[in-house]
Write a protein that holds these residues in place. Structure first.
Motif, mmCIF file in Angstrom:
data_model
loop_
_atom_site.group_PDB
_atom_site.id
_atom_site.type_symbol
_atom_site.label_atom_id
_atom_site.label_comp_id
_atom_site.label_asym_id
_atom_site.label_seq_id
_atom_site.Cartn_x
_atom_site.Cartn_y
_atom_site.Cartn_z
ATOM 1 N N ALA A 190 0.829 -1.209 0.000
ATOM 2 C CA ALA A 190 0.000 0.000 0.000
ATOM 3 C C ALA A 190 0.865 1.261 0.000
ATOM 4 C CB ALA A 190 -0.930 -0.005 1.207
ATOM 5 N N LEU A 191 1.914 1.262 0.807
ATOM 6 C CA LEU A 191 2.814 2.419 0.837
ATOM 7 C C LEU A 191 3.562 2.571 -0.485
ATOM 8 C CD1 LEU A 191 4.220 2.069 4.449
ATOM 9 C CD2 LEU A 191 2.742 3.900 3.591
ATOM 10 N N TYR A 192 4.008 1.458 -1.057
ATOM 11 C CA TYR A 192 4.727 1.490 -2.333
ATOM 12 C C TYR A 192 3.836 2.083 -3.428
ATOM 13 C CZ TYR A 192 7.237 -0.145 -6.464
ATOM 14 O OH TYR A 192 7.908 -0.211 -7.656
ATOM 15 N N ASN A 193 2.562 1.716 -3.434
ATOM 16 C CA ASN A 193 1.637 2.149 -4.485
ATOM 17 C C ASN A 193 0.966 3.485 -4.203
ATOM 18 O OD1 ASN A 193 1.851 -0.055 -6.346
ATOM 19 N ND2 ASN A 193 0.817 -1.304 -4.814
ATOM 20 N N ALA A 194 1.053 3.996 -2.984
ATOM 21 C CA ALA A 194 0.346 5.220 -2.611
ATOM 22 C C ALA A 194 0.631 6.403 -3.536
ATOM 23 C CB ALA A 194 0.637 5.587 -1.156
ATOM 24 N N PRO A 195 1.897 6.703 -3.870
ATOM 25 C CA PRO A 195 2.127 7.855 -4.758
ATOM 26 C C PRO A 195 1.508 7.676 -6.146
ATOM 27 C CG PRO A 195 4.165 7.249 -3.642
ATOM 28 C CD PRO A 195 3.164 6.167 -3.355
ATOM 29 N N LEU A 196 1.302 6.444 -6.554
ATOM 30 C CA LEU A 196 0.740 6.181 -7.880
ATOM 31 C C LEU A 196 -0.785 6.210 -7.893
ATOM 32 C CD1 LEU A 196 3.030 3.130 -8.754
ATOM 33 C CD2 LEU A 196 3.336 5.511 -9.473
ATOM 34 N N THR A 197 -1.416 5.985 -6.738
ATOM 35 C CA THR A 197 -2.864 5.824 -6.707
ATOM 36 C C THR A 197 -3.623 6.923 -5.990
ATOM 37 O OG1 THR A 197 -2.702 4.461 -4.717
ATOM 38 C CG2 THR A 197 -2.684 3.307 -6.839
ATOM 39 N N ILE A 198 -2.967 7.732 -5.202
ATOM 40 C CA ILE A 198 -3.658 8.698 -4.346
ATOM 41 C C ILE A 198 -4.490 9.694 -5.157
ATOM 42 C CG2 ILE A 198 -1.705 10.301 -4.158
ATOM 43 C CD1 ILE A 198 -2.555 10.701 -1.203
ATOM 44 N N ASN A 199 -3.954 10.217 -6.231
ATOM 45 C CA ASN A 199 -4.690 11.213 -7.029
ATOM 46 C C ASN A 199 -5.940 10.630 -7.649
ATOM 47 O OD1 ASN A 199 -2.884 13.255 -6.435
ATOM 48 N ND2 ASN A 199 -1.632 12.876 -8.244
ATOM 49 N N ASN A 200 -5.850 9.435 -8.213
ATOM 50 C CA ASN A 200 -7.022 8.803 -8.812
ATOM 51 C C ASN A 200 -8.074 8.480 -7.763
ATOM 52 O OD1 ASN A 200 -6.009 8.891 -11.407
ATOM 53 N ND2 ASN A 200 -5.014 6.913 -11.223
ATOM 54 N N TYR A 201 -7.650 8.068 -6.585
ATOM 55 C CA TYR A 201 -8.585 7.751 -5.510
ATOM 56 C C TYR A 201 -9.401 8.981 -5.125
ATOM 57 C CZ TYR A 201 -10.306 6.588 -0.863
ATOM 58 O OH TYR A 201 -11.106 6.397 0.227
ATOM 59 N N TYR A 202 -8.720 10.090 -4.853
ATOM 60 C CA TYR A 202 -9.437 11.296 -4.436
ATOM 61 C C TYR A 202 -10.246 11.897 -5.583
ATOM 62 C CZ TYR A 202 -7.297 11.082 0.128
ATOM 63 O OH TYR A 202 -6.921 10.683 1.379
ATOM 64 N N ARG A 203 -9.762 11.777 -6.795
ATOM 65 C CA ARG A 203 -10.523 12.255 -7.951
ATOM 66 C C ARG A 203 -11.837 11.487 -8.071
ATOM 67 N NH1 ARG A 203 -6.978 11.516 -11.967
ATOM 68 N NH2 ARG A 203 -6.020 13.505 -11.494
ATOM 69 N N SER A 204 -11.785 10.166 -7.889
ATOM 70 C CA SER A 204 -13.008 9.373 -7.989
ATOM 71 C C SER A 204 -13.972 9.702 -6.849
ATOM 72 C CB SER A 204 -12.705 7.880 -8.031
ATOM 73 O OG SER A 204 -12.327 7.395 -6.773
ATOM 74 N N LEU A 205 -13.452 10.013 -5.654
ATOM 75 C CA LEU A 205 -14.334 10.414 -4.557
ATOM 76 C C LEU A 205 -15.050 11.727 -4.878
ATOM 77 C CD1 LEU A 205 -12.344 9.686 -1.259
ATOM 78 C CD2 LEU A 205 -14.327 8.472 -2.160
ATOM 79 N N VAL A 206 -14.328 12.674 -5.444
ATOM 80 C CA VAL A 206 -14.938 13.954 -5.810
ATOM 81 C C VAL A 206 -15.992 13.745 -6.889
ATOM 82 C CG1 VAL A 206 -14.505 16.185 -6.912
ATOM 83 C CG2 VAL A 206 -12.977 15.368 -5.104
ATOM 84 N N HIS A 207 -15.674 12.953 -7.900
ATOM 85 C CA HIS A 207 -16.658 12.693 -8.958
ATOM 86 C C HIS A 207 -17.897 12.002 -8.397
ATOM 87 C CE1 HIS A 207 -14.481 13.960 -12.557
ATOM 88 N NE2 HIS A 207 -13.390 13.586 -11.900
ATOM 89 N N HIS A 208 -17.702 11.092 -7.469
ATOM 90 C CA HIS A 208 -18.838 10.414 -6.852
ATOM 91 C C HIS A 208 -19.699 11.405 -6.071
ATOM 92 C CE1 HIS A 208 -20.833 8.280 -3.501
ATOM 93 N NE2 HIS A 208 -21.117 7.409 -4.465
ATOM 94 N N ASP A 209 -19.051 12.255 -5.282
ATOM 95 C CA ASP A 209 -19.799 13.242 -4.508
ATOM 96 C C ASP A 209 -20.538 14.225 -5.412
ATOM 97 O OD1 ASP A 209 -18.968 12.015 -2.205
ATOM 98 O OD2 ASP A 209 -17.503 13.555 -1.650
ATOM 99 N N MET A 210 -19.917 14.602 -6.512
ATOM 100 C CA MET A 210 -20.574 15.518 -7.453
ATOM 101 C C MET A 210 -21.775 14.838 -8.103
ATOM 102 S SD MET A 210 -17.259 17.385 -9.137
ATOM 103 C CE MET A 210 -18.188 18.302 -10.325
ATOM 104 N N ALA A 211 -21.623 13.566 -8.454
ATOM 105 C CA ALA A 211 -22.707 12.843 -9.110
ATOM 106 C C ALA A 211 -23.889 12.599 -8.174
ATOM 107 C CB ALA A 211 -22.191 11.512 -9.657
ATOM 108 N N THR A 212 -23.617 12.466 -6.886
ATOM 109 C CA THR A 212 -24.684 12.197 -5.931
ATOM 110 C C THR A 212 -25.205 13.470 -5.279
ATOM 111 O OG1 THR A 212 -23.065 11.771 -4.160
ATOM 112 C CG2 THR A 212 -23.862 9.863 -5.421
ATOM 113 N N GLY A 213 -24.667 14.623 -5.654
ATOM 114 C CA GLY A 213 -25.152 15.901 -5.144
ATOM 115 C C GLY A 213 -24.626 16.291 -3.788
ATOM 116 N N LYS A 214 -23.589 15.611 -3.317
ATOM 117 C CA LYS A 214 -23.017 15.962 -2.020
ATOM 118 C C LYS A 214 -22.231 17.264 -2.088
ATOM 119 C CE LYS A 214 -22.802 11.332 -0.138
ATOM 120 N NZ LYS A 214 -21.938 10.287 0.403
ATOM 121 N N ILE A 215 -21.682 17.579 -3.274
ATOM 122 C CA ILE A 215 -20.990 18.846 -3.457
ATOM 123 C C ILE A 215 -21.412 19.466 -4.771
ATOM 124 C CG2 ILE A 215 -19.013 18.303 -2.045
ATOM 125 C CD1 ILE A 215 -17.412 17.791 -4.596
#
Length: 69
Positions: A44-69
């Motif tokens: 998880a630590l090894y992959n964190a720099p490679l995956t963190i941006n996509n993870y948070y981007r998908s959370l934002v897109h999900h929140d936008m799609a569900t009307g949370k933001i």
């Protein structure tokens, strides 16, 4: 996969507090059984720099799609 120690060290040297918080949050939200915690955390630590941006981007897109933001 077996990686050269220098590659692993280089990747781990890129970590900052945000990456560590990301991994800890991921561990908190994990619902599956982890059989080898040391290997899991290292991966998880090894992959964190490679995956963190996509993870948070998908959370934002999900929140936008569900009307949370």
């Amino acid at each position: 996969d077996d990686k050269p120690a220098s590659v692993v060290k280089s990747q781990l040297m890129k970590l900052d507090m945000g990456h560590i918080e990301f991994v800890l949050d991921s561990l908190n939200n994990n619902t599956t059984e982890v059989r080898n915690m040391k290997q899991y955390i290292l991966a998880a630590l090894y992959n964190a720099p490679l995956t963190i941006n996509n993870y948070y981007r998908s959370l934002v897109h999900h929140d936008m799609a569900t009307g949370k933001i």
